[in-house]
Design a protein around this motif. Sequence first.
Motif, PDB file in Angstrom:
ATOM      1  N   THR A  60      -1.231   8.432  10.607  1.00 34.61           N
ATOM      2  CA  THR A  60      -1.124   7.046  10.137  1.00 34.61           C
ATOM      3  C   THR A  60       0.123   6.819   9.293  1.00 34.61           C
ATOM      4  O   THR A  60       0.522   5.683   9.083  1.00 34.61           O
ATOM      5  CB  THR A  60      -2.368   6.639   9.328  1.00 34.61           C
ATOM      6  N   ARG A  61       0.745   7.891   8.812  1.00 36.54           N
ATOM      7  CA  ARG A  61       1.912   7.723   7.948  1.00 36.54           C
ATOM      8  C   ARG A  61       3.115   7.128   8.681  1.00 36.54           C
ATOM      9  O   ARG A  61       4.068   6.668   8.040  1.00 36.54           O
ATOM     10  CB  ARG A  61       2.306   9.067   7.316  1.00 36.54           C
ATOM     11  N   VAL A  62       3.067   7.134  10.005  1.00 37.60           N
ATOM     12  CA  VAL A  62       4.192   6.578  10.763  1.00 37.60           C
ATOM     13  C   VAL A  62       4.131   5.047  10.811  1.00 37.60           C
ATOM     14  O   VAL A  62       5.107   4.391  11.187  1.00 37.60           O
ATOM     15  CB  VAL A  62       4.234   7.135  12.207  1.00 37.60           C
ATOM     16  N   PHE A  63       2.989   4.454  10.441  1.00 41.35           N
ATOM     17  CA  PHE A  63       2.818   3.012  10.532  1.00 41.35           C
ATOM     18  C   PHE A  63       3.217   2.317   9.229  1.00 41.35           C
ATOM     19  O   PHE A  63       3.039   2.866   8.141  1.00 41.35           O
ATOM     20  CB  PHE A  63       1.368   2.651  10.870  1.00 41.35           C
ATOM     21  N   ASP A  64       3.691   1.096   9.359  1.00 41.59           N
ATOM     22  CA  ASP A  64       4.064   0.274   8.200  1.00 41.59           C
ATOM     23  C   ASP A  64       2.812  -0.073   7.394  1.00 41.59           C
ATOM     24  O   ASP A  64       1.841  -0.600   7.944  1.00 41.59           O
ATOM     25  CB  ASP A  64       4.771  -0.990   8.698  1.00 41.59           C
ATOM     26  N   ILE A  65       2.822   0.213   6.109  1.00 43.52           N
ATOM     27  CA  ILE A  65       1.674  -0.033   5.236  1.00 43.52           C
ATOM     28  C   ILE A  65       1.693  -1.444   4.656  1.00 43.52           C
ATOM     29  O   ILE A  65       0.667  -1.949   4.180  1.00 43.52           O
ATOM     30  CB  ILE A  65       1.641   0.991   4.084  1.00 43.52           C
ATOM     31  N   GLU A  66       2.836  -2.127   4.688  1.00 37.31           N
ATOM     32  CA  GLU A  66       2.999  -3.387   3.971  1.00 37.31           C
ATOM     33  C   GLU A  66       1.991  -4.462   4.378  1.00 37.31           C
ATOM     34  O   GLU A  66       1.398  -5.119   3.504  1.00 37.31           O
ATOM     35  CB  GLU A  66       4.428  -3.909   4.133  1.00 37.31           C
ATOM     36  N   PRO A  67       1.740  -4.689   5.684  1.00 37.34           N
ATOM     37  CA  PRO A  67       0.761  -5.729   6.049  1.00 37.34           C
ATOM     38  C   PRO A  67      -0.638  -5.439   5.489  1.00 37.34           C
ATOM     39  O   PRO A  67      -1.314  -6.347   5.011  1.00 37.34           O
ATOM     40  CB  PRO A  67       0.775  -5.698   7.576  1.00 37.34           C
ATOM     41  N   LEU A  68      -1.054  -4.168   5.539  1.00 37.53           N
ATOM     42  CA  LEU A  68      -2.374  -3.809   5.016  1.00 37.53           C
ATOM     43  C   LEU A  68      -2.415  -3.966   3.496  1.00 37.53           C
ATOM     44  O   LEU A  68      -3.389  -4.476   2.943  1.00 37.53           O
ATOM     45  CB  LEU A  68      -2.717  -2.368   5.404  1.00 37.53           C
ATOM     46  N   TYR A  97       0.188  13.043   0.223  1.00 39.31           N
ATOM     47  CA  TYR A  97       0.088  13.533   1.595  1.00 39.31           C
ATOM     48  C   TYR A  97      -1.347  13.827   2.034  1.00 39.31           C
ATOM     49  O   TYR A  97      -1.572  14.410   3.094  1.00 39.31           O
ATOM     50  CB  TYR A  97       0.977  14.767   1.774  1.00 39.31           C
ATOM     51  N   LEU A  98      -2.322  13.385   1.236  1.00 35.92           N
ATOM     52  CA  LEU A  98      -3.701  13.423   1.712  1.00 35.92           C
ATOM     53  C   LEU A  98      -3.915  12.434   2.851  1.00 35.92           C
ATOM     54  O   LEU A  98      -4.856  12.572   3.634  1.00 35.92           O
ATOM     55  CB  LEU A  98      -4.673  13.095   0.570  1.00 35.92           C
ATOM     56  N   ILE A 144      -8.331   1.140   1.797  1.00 35.43           N
ATOM     57  CA  ILE A 144      -7.856   1.049   0.407  1.00 35.43           C
ATOM     58  C   ILE A 144      -7.258   2.380  -0.043  1.00 35.43           C
ATOM     59  O   ILE A 144      -6.201   2.421  -0.679  1.00 35.43           O
ATOM     60  CB  ILE A 144      -9.009   0.602  -0.520  1.00 35.43           C
ATOM     61  N   LYS A 145      -7.930   3.472   0.294  1.00 36.88           N
ATOM     62  CA  LYS A 145      -7.398   4.802  -0.038  1.00 36.88           C
ATOM     63  C   LYS A 145      -6.036   5.020   0.616  1.00 36.88           C
ATOM     64  O   LYS A 145      -5.142   5.630   0.029  1.00 36.88           O
ATOM     65  CB  LYS A 145      -8.373   5.880   0.420  1.00 36.88           C
ATOM     66  N   MET A 146      -5.908   4.518   1.831  1.00 39.09           N
ATOM     67  CA  MET A 146      -4.641   4.667   2.552  1.00 39.09           C
ATOM     68  C   MET A 146      -3.508   3.964   1.802  1.00 39.09           C
ATOM     69  O   MET A 146      -2.401   4.496   1.664  1.00 39.09           O
ATOM     70  CB  MET A 146      -4.799   4.090   3.964  1.00 39.09           C
ATOM     71  N   VAL A 147      -3.796   2.762   1.322  1.00 34.88           N
ATOM     72  CA  VAL A 147      -2.785   2.007   0.567  1.00 34.88           C
ATOM     73  C   VAL A 147      -2.421   2.754  -0.711  1.00 34.88           C
ATOM     74  O   VAL A 147      -1.243   2.912  -1.051  1.00 34.88           O
ATOM     75  CB  VAL A 147      -3.300   0.591   0.232  1.00 34.88           C
ATOM     76  N   ILE A 148      -3.433   3.247  -1.433  1.00 43.79           N
ATOM     77  CA  ILE A 148      -3.198   3.965  -2.687  1.00 43.79           C
ATOM     78  C   ILE A 148      -2.378   5.233  -2.445  1.00 43.79           C
ATOM     79  O   ILE A 148      -1.419   5.523  -3.170  1.00 43.79           O
ATOM     80  CB  ILE A 148      -4.540   4.308  -3.370  1.00 43.79           C
ATOM     81  N   ARG A 149      -2.763   5.988  -1.430  1.00 43.33           N
ATOM     82  CA  ARG A 149      -2.062   7.237  -1.148  1.00 43.33           C
ATOM     83  C   ARG A 149      -0.615   7.000  -0.718  1.00 43.33           C
ATOM     84  O   ARG A 149       0.274   7.762  -1.076  1.00 43.33           O
ATOM     85  CB  ARG A 149      -2.828   8.027  -0.084  1.00 43.33           C
ATOM     86  N   ARG A 150      -0.394   5.934   0.046  1.00 45.39           N
ATOM     87  CA  ARG A 150       0.978   5.624   0.450  1.00 45.39           C
ATOM     88  C   ARG A 150       1.794   5.207  -0.776  1.00 45.39           C
ATOM     89  O   ARG A 150       2.972   5.555  -0.898  1.00 45.39           O
ATOM     90  CB  ARG A 150       0.973   4.507   1.496  1.00 45.39           C
ATOM     91  N   GLU A 151       1.154   4.483  -1.679  1.00 45.12           N
ATOM     92  CA  GLU A 151       1.818   4.039  -2.907  1.00 45.12           C
ATOM     93  C   GLU A 151       2.291   5.245  -3.728  1.00 45.12           C
ATOM     94  O   GLU A 151       3.365   5.231  -4.320  1.00 45.12           O
ATOM     95  CB  GLU A 151       0.834   3.201  -3.733  1.00 45.12           C
TER      96      GLU A 151
END
Length: 335
Positions: free
Chosen positions: A180-188, A174-175, A163-170
């Motif tokens: 993991t930033r190279v991966f597509d976040i959309e499916p998650l 850069y935390l 969940i934090k990963m989704v929020i941070r990508r949104e």
Amino acid sequence: MQYFAGIEGGSTNSKLVVLSKAGKILCKKRGGPTNPYLSFPKTVRTISSLVSDAKRELGLDLEKPFGGLGLTLAGIDDEKIYTDMLSHFRALPEIAKQYDLTSDTIGPVETAFGPGHVSVVIISGTGSACRLVTEKGEQYKCGGWGHILADEGSAYHTSVDAIKMVIRREEKNYLENSFTRVFDIEPLRNKMKEYFGIQKCEEIVPIFYHHFEKKRIAGFTKSIADLAFKENDELAKSILRRTGKKLSSLVRGAIEQYKMDHPMPKKLNIIGVGSVWNSWDIVGKSFLEEFQNVNLKFCVLNETAAIGAATSVARKSGVHIPLDRSKLIKVIYEN
């Protein structure tokens, strides 16, 4: 006939078994959570109810006590809770003649390997914890501090990490780990919205602060696993691999404590407990990378740890219950 009962309890649910002196399972029951640290009154009510239900099924007099009742419960490590629990049930002569109270990490070891071995249990369900138990019953602990202070490698923290990963990508924050930033976040992100029934990320906040249910949040890990295994999503797989690393750190911590007092055992028997180990092909393989030079056997239980709770209290009562432990476990890895 003398009967011995055991209960495996945690923050989500509980399981009871009743064994004969010959080791035959006579009765199985399921009940609600029995973590006295979260609710002492609810725990004792659930335990008493499970015992009464088992006696009814077996056609026993409700006032006639079992030969022994073994409890392997989350939250019992607290000394005051342990003392209060023991005092409460000793005041109820109709429950059992003998009691044995241990943490939820000890029942699995007793069930899988029995006494007299150096064994490790690593729990990864809603929460996480590790114990190393020596031949003499000494314990070395790593983890098990609850979801606020620890529980790394658990389903709860795996979900929170995602969940934090989704929020941070949104937020373009850069935390998030650069790997993991190279991966597509959309499916998650889509899985998160679908699981929690929300339309946008901001709606996750009330779920944590106003309608908090640890079990519900932990359940999102199942969606992450589905994404990894069924849809071959690289981000989901990386999250599960990190979970495996965190669990290996707990085991390594317990081993390092043990090695301060003892030489490293020739073989390490490890029992994995909890739903996160269902993702063995990713979590387990990542876990094993940290033990490439260690001679070990990793197992999971085919049966409830309540069996170990029952045999332990029987032994305390002077009764040895024979078990074919090879049927109680499934060996996943051995080198």
